[in-house]
Design a protein around this motif. Structure first.
Motif, PDB file in Angstrom:
ATOM      1  N   TYR A 179       0.835  -1.351  -0.064  1.00 47.87           N
ATOM      2  CA  TYR A 179      -0.130  -0.060   0.027  1.00 47.87           C
ATOM      3  C   TYR A 179       0.858   1.385   0.036  1.00 47.87           C
ATOM      4  CZ  TYR A 179      -3.130   3.728   1.515  1.00 47.87           C
ATOM      5  OH  TYR A 179      -3.571   5.088   1.638  1.00 47.87           O
ATOM      6  N   SER A 180       0.332   2.237  -0.917  1.00 49.82           N
ATOM      7  CA  SER A 180       1.161   3.474  -1.050  1.00 49.82           C
ATOM      8  C   SER A 180       0.214   4.634  -0.700  1.00 49.82           C
ATOM      9  CB  SER A 180       1.913   3.775  -2.530  1.00 49.82           C
ATOM     10  OG  SER A 180       2.817   2.949  -2.702  1.00 49.82           O
ATOM     11  N   PRO A 181       0.529   5.245   0.529  1.00 53.46           N
ATOM     12  CA  PRO A 181      -0.110   6.541   0.624  1.00 53.46           C
ATOM     13  C   PRO A 181       0.494   7.494  -0.012  1.00 53.46           C
ATOM     14  CG  PRO A 181       1.523   6.075   2.374  1.00 53.46           C
ATOM     15  CD  PRO A 181       1.422   5.009   1.572  1.00 53.46           C
ATOM     16  N   CYS A 196      -2.113   3.794   7.155  1.00 53.32           N
ATOM     17  CA  CYS A 196      -1.386   2.919   7.205  1.00 53.32           C
ATOM     18  C   CYS A 196      -1.947   1.801   8.336  1.00 53.32           C
ATOM     19  CB  CYS A 196      -0.074   3.182   6.954  1.00 53.32           C
ATOM     20  SG  CYS A 196       0.536   3.784   5.494  1.00 53.32           S
ATOM     21  N   LYS A 200      -3.466  -1.792   7.291  1.00 53.21           N
ATOM     22  CA  LYS A 200      -2.921  -3.036   8.090  1.00 53.21           C
ATOM     23  C   LYS A 200      -4.091  -3.999   8.506  1.00 53.21           C
ATOM     24  CE  LYS A 200       0.289  -2.542  11.127  1.00 53.21           C
ATOM     25  NZ  LYS A 200      -0.228  -2.977  12.408  1.00 53.21           N
ATOM     26  N   PHE A 215       4.520  -1.135   3.301  1.00 52.11           N
ATOM     27  CA  PHE A 215       3.914   0.063   3.287  1.00 52.11           C
ATOM     28  C   PHE A 215       5.096   0.875   2.320  1.00 52.11           C
ATOM     29  CE2 PHE A 215       1.518  -0.737   7.190  1.00 52.11           C
ATOM     30  CZ  PHE A 215       0.334  -0.806   6.488  1.00 52.11           C
TER      31      PHE A 215
END
Length: 793
Positions: A179-181, A196, A200, A215
């Motif tokens: 996952y990329s913010p 995040c 998760k 992450f």
């Protein structure tokens, strides 16, 4: 619109984190990260002309060869080309079992489903989902609240969990989730941690090892100095829960030109993984350069677990597929990164190589590592499949050190310092005149031309052959044991040699206290070239049986002021024999000295107070008949010439001299007192050779036989059976004439004839395509010239 005098009215600075107990500044990088190449996704979407499937396939193969274990191959939902490429990799079994294929999707259900369909049947896959989290994007682009942004990410993370579970059950695919913010660097650090944590929890199966959730914290846009990015990463690492279940990945961009620094400081701050592209392709100013990062680690003694041993192949494939050049000054990969033009840099590099050669030799002896430690070169170009050809390049800014380095690298010649200065002036004159960079070929060609080095650049004077002897000993000494420094002070050396003067072969002779001084004496006596040695040095080239000697000599005219350093003439010689290399060096310098001035002609006036001597006579025979007469034959024939010249006032013409030689030694003539008919050889007793031959003795044909250690001594024994006395071989030599299929053998033999108190000797010269036949002819001609008496039949 011009730049503002007060940019603060338009641009606001970043707000630094309050991180008073930051730990990353004292950390060092001790191991490589997990590498993820995003060339086929992020790099590809930044191209004006995206790669075709064949190009992406070629690029994928390169990444495998370089050792990448995680490769982001596409944004499958973006186009049929990307989707088809992913399916092609899987269906053609091009993905090794230990490689993770990564695919990117935004947080959108239809695109997520399409993305997971693209990797169906893959052994290992990483699903990479993103959504923008910064305040700017929340309020301006998507008009979402912080909670709505979190809800979006959580909802789609749960969907990916469900769909990947189904795919695993159906195909056995092992999945990781990333996952990329997006826009992390512009996101409030606390909010980045909050979203995040929520993702998760929605994923619900973060564990250790391969089960860790990834992450990815992208520097979507570089907004601050790299230390600020490191602060952001450390904040995230110390505030996220269950750190052991997380892979923290970085995806730096290069908007401020500090992408490399941001990545390295981010690793010091706790990151485990780096995403980037080969040579930094990507949106705007590009992604972080993985080649640069990996080789930075390599130069610190850390194996990056990536292989760029053939960096030129990487450059070729990347530039071909991306249609983007690699900048000439690009770290490690640019055409000029290992190149020094500056004279001071070149001198430092030259001395660095010399010093390192000594250090490495000592390290090998003691079993220590051979550490690379060079001025201006943080990495050995050889490790990247490059050579040292481009390390030093020459223009008008270059110095003698760099020029001499190239001469040493490409010609194996380690020039003395004063010769470096002399040749430097030659190159500077050419470079200034032509106002361009001097290539290696330019420099080596100029060197060869200046010092007449090599057959193609031979000067007016060329050494063909030589012998060094003691004037007190008629036997020829081995030239391999003769050097200028080995002669005792009281011993005089004699040079006898053949020199081509403007294409005409001349035999010259001189005496001195060593080979070089004897040669200089010969040049002075025969060609009016009066020079003396001011400096001499030598070194070996190669090792073992292939070793050669390189000699350097500076000659000056007698009476030259020793303070006048510009008055000398330098020469270089290379030869397997140390004396030969010194003699060639002398001739090299002499060629520079004479220029195009006229040299004295060979004038044959012999007899009392004659100007022409034995060597001049031998020179004419060498030039006209190509015969290199042995020294004793030179002396014998000179006496013949002197007797003949008395009848013409002490002079003899070239043609007269040549005809006199032919007549005296029956050279290329059919008639003589003795002539040879059919013959055969066979093995005799005790390893000897036996000949049976028909010989015509003064018109009488007889069959004779004899034994000897070889064909010539056997024939001499056979002839002697028909004489009242005994023939013996006193001296024999031979050499070849011509080349290839036209080669012939010339043989020279001196026989003595003893018949009681009567004793005489004579020479014979034979020429034939067969070396044995030429020797047999020489025997018959020599025997014919003695006072041998034939016994009656």
């Amino acid at each position: 619109m011009p730049m503002l005098k007060d940019p603060s009215r338009k641009y606001s600075p970043y707000t630094p984190l309050n991180l008073p107990n930051r730990q990353w500044p004292s950390k060092t990088i001790t191991k490589p990260p997990i590498w993820l190449s995003t060339d086929l996704r992020d790099g590809n979407q930044a191209l004006a002309n995206p790669m075709t499937i064949p190009q992406k396939t070629q690029f994928f193969d390169l990444l495998l060869k370089c050792g990448f274990k995680e490769i982001e191959v596409a944004y499958p939902a973006a186009s049929d080309t990307d989707f088809g490429f992913v399916r092609g990799l899987i269906e053609s079994n091009k993905v090794p079992d230990d490689v993770w294929v990564q695919v990117l999707t935004p947080a959108r259900e239809d695109l997520i489903r399409r993305t997971i369909d693209s990797v169906a049947g893959c052994k290992r896959a990483i699903i990479h989902m993103y959504n923008a989290t910064s305040c700017l994007f929340r309020t301006v682009v998507f008009r979402n609240s912080p909670q709505e942004t979190i809800d979006l990410a959580v909802k789609h993370a749960a969907l990916i969990r469900k769909l990947t579970d189904e795919a695993t059950a159906k195909y056995g695919t092992i999945f990781k989730f990333e996952y990329s913010p997006e826009t992390f660097t512009q996101t409030e650090p606390e909010f980045a941690v909050e979203i995040c944590e929520a993702v998760k929890k929605a994923w619900g199966r973060a564990g250790t090892g391969d089960d860790r959730i990834i992450f990815n914290l992208p520097g979507t846009v570089e907004i601050a100095t790299p230390n600020h990015y490191a602060d952001q990463i450390e904040f995230f690492c110390t505030h996220i829960s269950e750190r052991e279940k997380i892979v923290i990945s970085l995806h730096p961009h290069n908007d401020r030109g500090t992408g490399i620094a941001a990545a390295e400081l981010g690793m010091m701050a706790g990151a485990d993984r780096i995403e980037g592209c080969l040579f930094g392709n990507g949106e705007r100013t590009g992604n972080v350069d993985l080649v640069n990062l990996a080789l930075n680690q390599y130069t610190q003694g850390i194996s990056p677990d990536l292989d760029f041993s053939d960096i030129q192949q990487c450059i070729d494939i990347v530039t071909q597929c991306n249609d983007l050049p690699v900048h000439p000054r690009h770290p490690y990969a640019g055409e000029l990164v290992f190149t020094a033009f500056s004279g001071s840099h070149q001198d430092a590099i030259k001395k660095g190589f010399e010093h390192q050669t000594v250090r490495h030799a000592e390290a090998r002896k003691s079993g220590e590592p051979e550490i690379w430690h060079m001025p201006y070169l943080p990495i050995d170009p050889l490790d990247l499949g490059c050579n040292y050809e481009a390390v030093i390049r020459v223009n008008s800014q270059s110095g003698k050190g760099g020029i001499s380095f190239l001469v040493k690298q490409h010609l194996s010649l380690d020039l003395p310092r004063r010769m470096q200065i002399s040749f430097y002036a030659v190159i500077q004159e050419i470079s200034d005149r032509e106002a361009r960079e001097m290539t290696v070929e330019d420099i080596t060609t100029a060197f060869r031309r200046t010092y007449h080095f090599g057959p193609k650049f031979a000067g007016r004077l060329v050494l063909r052959s030589f012998k060094i002897s003691s004037v007190h000993d008629a036997d020829i000494l081995s030239t391999n044991s003769v050097s200028e420094t080995e002669d005792s002070p009281d011993e005089t050396r004699r040079f006898d040699g053949t020199v081509t003067v403007d294409g005409v072969a001349r035999v010259i002779r001189g005496d001195g206290n060593g080979p070089l001084s004897a040669f200089l004496d010969a040049l002075k006596s025969h060609l009016d070239i009066d020079l003396s040695i001011r400096e001499y040095s030598e070194h070996s080239i190669g090792e073992g049986t292939n070793v050669k000697a390189a000699s350097y000599v500076e000659l000056t005219e007698p009476g030259t002021d020793p303070r006048n350093k510009a008055a000398g003439y330098w020469g270089i010689g290379v030869d397997p024999d140390i004396s030969g290399s010194g003699l060639r060096a002398v001739l090299s310098a002499a060629n520079s000295y004479i220029g195009d001035r006229q040299l004295p002609e060979l004038k044959l006036t012999v007899g009392y107070n004659a100007k022409s001597g034995q060597a001049d006579v031998a020179s004419i025979i060498l030039h006209s008949l190509h015969l290199e007469l042995p020294r004793r034959l030179q002396s014998a024939f000179f006496e013949v010439v002197q007797r003949s010249a008395r009848e013409t006032g002490g002079e003899i013409t070239y043609d007269g001299l040549t005809n006199l030689f032919r007549q005296t030694y029956h050279y290329e003539r059919a008639s003589s007192r003795f002539s040879l008919g059919p013959y055969k050889f066979e093995d005799g007793a005790a390893g000897k050779r036996k000949v049976t031959a028909t010989v015509v003795f003064e018109g009488s044909s007889r069959v004779v036989s004899g034994e000897g250690n070889g064909p010539l001594s056997a024939l001499v024994a056979a002839i002697s059976t028909q004489l009242s006395g005994q023939l013996n071989i006193k001296e024999f030599s031979e050499h070849s004439l011509g080349e290839g299929s036209e080669v012939r053998a010339a043989s020279y033999i001196e026989l003595t004839y003893v018949d009681g108190p009567t004793k005489s000797s004579a020479w014979g010269v034979g020429l034939d395509e067969n070396i044995t036949a030429s020797g047999l002819k020489a025997v018959l001609y020599a025997a014919s010239n003695t006072e041998a008496k034939v016994v009656p039949a």
